[in-house]
Write a protein that holds these residues in place. Sequence first.
Motif, short mmCIF file in Angstrom:
data_model
loop_
_atom_site.label_atom_id
_atom_site.label_comp_id
_atom_site.label_asym_id
_atom_site.label_seq_id
_atom_site.Cartn_x
_atom_site.Cartn_y
_atom_site.Cartn_z
N ALA A 123 18.39 19.35 148.28
CA ALA A 123 17.38 20.31 147.84
C ALA A 123 17.89 21.73 148.11
N PRO A 124 17.36 22.72 147.41
CA PRO A 124 17.81 24.09 147.62
C PRO A 124 17.65 24.52 149.07
N GLY A 125 18.72 25.05 149.64
CA GLY A 125 18.67 25.53 151.00
C GLY A 125 18.75 24.46 152.07
N LYS A 126 18.94 23.21 151.66
CA LYS A 126 19.00 22.12 152.62
C LYS A 126 20.33 21.38 152.53
N GLU A 127 20.62 20.63 153.57
CA GLU A 127 21.83 19.83 153.57
C GLU A 127 21.65 18.59 152.70
N ARG A 128 22.77 18.05 152.25
CA ARG A 128 22.71 16.82 151.47
C ARG A 128 22.33 15.67 152.39
N GLU A 129 21.42 14.83 151.92
CA GLU A 129 20.94 13.72 152.74
C GLU A 129 21.06 12.40 151.98
N GLY A 130 21.29 11.34 152.73
CA GLY A 130 21.37 10.02 152.14
C GLY A 130 19.99 9.52 151.76
N VAL A 131 19.90 8.88 150.62
CA VAL A 131 18.63 8.34 150.12
C VAL A 131 18.61 6.82 150.20
N ALA A 132 19.65 6.19 149.66
CA ALA A 132 19.70 4.73 149.65
C ALA A 132 21.13 4.27 149.42
N ALA A 133 21.43 3.05 149.89
CA ALA A 133 22.77 2.50 149.70
C ALA A 133 22.67 0.99 149.59
N VAL A 134 23.62 0.41 148.84
CA VAL A 134 23.64 -1.05 148.67
C VAL A 134 25.07 -1.48 148.36
N TYR A 135 25.43 -2.69 148.81
CA TYR A 135 26.81 -3.17 148.61
C TYR A 135 26.92 -4.08 147.38
N CYS A 136 25.89 -4.88 147.17
CA CYS A 136 25.93 -5.78 146.02
C CYS A 136 24.51 -6.02 145.54
N GLY A 137 24.38 -6.72 144.42
CA GLY A 137 23.07 -6.91 143.83
C GLY A 137 22.09 -7.63 144.74
N SER A 138 22.58 -8.54 145.56
CA SER A 138 21.68 -9.32 146.41
C SER A 138 21.80 -8.92 147.88
N CYS A 139 22.49 -7.84 148.14
CA CYS A 139 22.73 -7.41 149.52
C CYS A 139 21.56 -6.60 150.07
N TYR A 140 21.58 -6.42 151.37
CA TYR A 140 20.56 -5.61 152.05
C TYR A 140 20.62 -4.18 151.53
N ARG A 141 19.46 -3.58 151.39
CA ARG A 141 19.38 -2.20 150.92
C ARG A 141 18.98 -1.28 152.07
N TYR A 142 19.66 -0.19 152.18
CA TYR A 142 19.37 0.81 153.20
C TYR A 142 18.63 1.97 152.54
N TYR A 143 17.57 2.44 153.18
CA TYR A 143 16.79 3.53 152.65
C TYR A 143 16.52 4.58 153.72
N ALA A 144 16.43 5.82 153.28
CA ALA A 144 15.91 6.86 154.16
C ALA A 144 14.42 6.64 154.34
N ASP A 145 13.91 6.97 155.52
CA ASP A 145 12.48 6.75 155.79
C ASP A 145 11.59 7.49 154.78
#
Length: 127
Positions: free
Chosen positions: A40-62
């Motif tokens: 966002a403007p004036g803010k640092e880049r932050e992680g939103v979500a990540a995934v390794y494969c279609g059926s893998c565990y998904r990581y999300y920002a709160d």
Amino acid sequence: QVQLVESGGGSVQTGGSLRLSCAASGIPPNDYCMGWFRQAPGKEREGVAAVYCGSCYRYYADSVKGRFTISRDNAKNTLYLQMNSLKPEDTAVYYCAAAQTSGCSRSSLTERGMNYWGQGTQVTVSS
């Protein structure tokens, strides 16, 4: 050469939805953790979500849990981010990212956890 090309950004009103796509080339569909980040403007880049494969565990920002869904189609080598119940604070440039690893982890939501980046796509949520 690794290329990540985002699409699907745009402007919506509060409560609306958008679906982002990231077409990957130059990397095999397996062996890479892929994710979405935003800045966002004036803010640092932050992680939103990540995934390794279609059926893998998904990581999300709160901040996006329960509203955003990350998915991956390895056959198309494409990453998606379905964003529902959008809020003005979700306004940012959204980036696709990838890292050659044996899996994703919570650290995949940090910039140091990724090696390759797309150019970004703008998402604007108006109140």
